[in-house]
Design an enzyme around this catalytic site. Sequence first.
Site, short mmCIF file in Angstrom:
data_model
loop_
_atom_site.label_atom_id
_atom_site.label_comp_id
_atom_site.label_asym_id
_atom_site.label_seq_id
_atom_site.Cartn_x
_atom_site.Cartn_y
_atom_site.Cartn_z
N CYS A 86 1.56 -9.69 5.15
CA CYS A 86 2.36 -9.48 3.94
C CYS A 86 3.80 -9.17 4.30
CB CYS A 86 1.76 -8.35 3.11
SG CYS A 86 0.08 -8.65 2.55
N HIS B 222 4.88 -5.50 -0.87
CA HIS B 222 4.46 -4.16 -1.26
C HIS B 222 5.24 -3.10 -0.51
CE1 HIS B 222 2.34 -3.78 2.57
NE2 HIS B 222 1.82 -4.98 2.37
#
Length: 488
Positions: A161, A153
């Site tokens: 992440c 992202h």
Amino acid sequence: MIHRSLVRALITSVALAAGALLAGCNSDEVSLANNAKANQPVSPKLVAAINEKNMDLQSPILVRLFKEEAELEIWKQDRSGRFALLKTYPICRWSGDLGPKVREGDRQAPEGFYSISPAQMNPQSAYYLSFNTGFPNAFDKALGRTGSELMVHGDCSSRGCYAMTDEQIAEIYSLGRESFFGGQRAFQFQAYPFRMTPVNMARHRNNPNMPFWRMIKEGNDHFEVTKQEPKVDFCEKKYVFDAARAPNATKDPVFDASAKCPAYVIPDEIADAVRQKQEQDDAEFAKLVSKGTPVARMNTGIDGGMNKIFAAALPDGNTGLSEGGQGLSLVHERLPGTIPIDHVNPPHPPNLAQPDEQQPVVAVTPPATRVAAAAPNANAPSDGFFHNLAHKVGFGAAAADTTAAMPPPPPAAPAKPKVIEARRGVPARPEAAKPETQQAATKPAPKPSATDKPATAAAAPAQQDTLVAGAQPVVQSNSFNSRFSATR
């Protein structure tokens, strides 16, 4: 060209939505390009590079990612049918340690092979745009590994992440979107701790994750020698690459990640090429070890890494576990996007132990960063088109983002693992300590504090090094059939 691309994307999105309504069912593609961020055209500069490399804008893509180098690669199929490197993106932030994700809340970014379908693309991400890596896959589940909504992202803030800048994720998202519009059913996402070279394997030879890394290196080698997306299956809690029907079999082998491997072969042309590469790598590895190549030092109190181009732009910036983090002379270069200075949390300077052949690398849980809400789990059952539509327009409840903070724990006591060669496999968006939340379609809610638990990288059982035998046919990269048969 830009105008035509935007119009085409809008028309395609409308057509897909209309088709879903007529069919009376939900469609993965409906949410691919439903807002201005998700509809951004591929930049003219990148379109020119695609043409120069003999590629088509809507040809299939493949993503490879390397933690230690903090780099993400986009490979694209050219007109010869082989994949070629299109562009390399520096990673703004990743969290955890080198090694696979083991449990929910351990801050580890996943490693392994995953399949990204249109349903995993999230245009409504609270952190600009994102896609779900698909963790856990069948292999992870067979080992009892837990975690959810592990993303790639924007926003340069990670807690489990891989975080890019908003500008970078916009471009990556647009390339994935175009490949889906061109007919690709899913693109492969390969995540590695580092580039799988003999030098890096020698440096990390005493890491307890080495058996797992040797297993996924097999898939890396299949891709390197064929420049085709390797077909991925799982059995006996192992990865199997490019497996095909045995000569005397009447049907294709059926794989189960927890069950005994069925009879299969690997096509000779692939098996021979992989064997030759591995023999060369093993010879170079042995030479490096005999020369006394130092093992990677044990790191304490470091959470993940950051590419040097971003570290150079931050006050007291450090690359952490990424390459060049030790005594790096940071060179100012043009940033590939903007960094959210108000909340970005770069890795802390390394606190390095002295080299020791018997010291394992242990994952730790340092200060947490801002936590993102994540996209809906692609493996979760669908609630139907109209239910999902209601959520997209704001009628559904959106989970709030959370923030966690804690001081770095004391260094873990070093263990003394045995050094054994591993067997080659034959025959977030940031995550929270609690289950990762779903990405909000609107502004993130205020962030309550939470506490992470320290995480330790799991050591896969070491096994004797053997050579893979058997082989299977090359499937066309632009096939509409998913190559991830075990994860359907």
